[in-house]
Design a protein around this motif. Structure first.
Motif: not given
Length: 192
Positions: A97-125
């Motif tokens: 909460r007190d951080s200036a920024l939170t960076v979320v690294y989605l190691a399994d989402v390729p750069p060419s992904s379209i909307s929906g990659g975040l939802a399917k990412s292992a990060w969400n599990t």
């Protein structure tokens, strides 16, 4: 304003700017560095064999954005010390909460992904993803190559309707709640 107030304000602002901290949220991999691997070392100068790609690239990104401090759970908590581990777990929501920024690294989402990659990412599990997303005021997501998710250049993804709608669909949590959630808020169970 008195002269002494002006100096205090300048000092306060300088300290806030210099000591603002960025949190890194990511899915751990098998080569995840621990506190003793990086202690007393400059992370962005270390070989990637010693630190994971996520830590190495995030350190370089933070330096480019003029942040001086970053926090990564595996690197900043002595997991062999049960007292420190428990205190850290109890404090993490406030730290995010007190951080200036939170960076979320989605190691399994390729750069060419379209909307929906975040939802399917292992990060969400991961169970930790929910508080790591709810707590911060400012958050940004990055693809596996460290490009911005969906090439969205907004400063805070909590202000991106497209990304919030995707997270709402993925989590079932109302987008407004995802953006405005505060620890201890009334009816939290209902809102989530």
């Amino acid at each position: 304003m008195k002269h002494s107030d002006f100096r205090t304000d300048c000092i306060t602002e300088a300290v806030k700017t210099y000591f603002r901290c960025v949190m890194l949220s990511h899915r751990w991999d098998v080569t995840e560095p621990l506190l003793n691997d990086i202690q007393d070392r400059v992370v962005y100068k270390m070989k990637e064999l010693v630190v994971s790609r996520s830590c190495s690239h995030s350190a370089k990104l933070l330096v480019m954005r003029e942040y001086h401090w970053a926090w990564v759970d595996t690197c900043c908590i002595d997991q062999k010390n049960n007292v420190e581990l428990q205190k850290s777990l109890n404090s993490m929501f406030a730290w995010y909460r007190d951080s200036a920024l939170t960076v979320v690294y989605l190691a399994d989402v390729p750069p060419s992904s379209i909307s929906g990659g975040l939802a399917k990412s292992a990060w969400n599990t991961r169970g930790w993803s929910v508080p790591e997303f709810l707590a911060p005021k400012v958050i940004r997501f990055y693809h596996q190559d460290w490009s911005l998710y969906l090439d969205d250049h907004s400063q805070n993804y909590k202000e991106s309707v497209k990304i919030m709608d995707e997270l709402e669909d993925a989590t079932g949590i109302n987008a407004r709640t995802l953006v405005a959630f505060q620890q201890g808020m009334r009816d939290a169970r209902e809102k989530l």
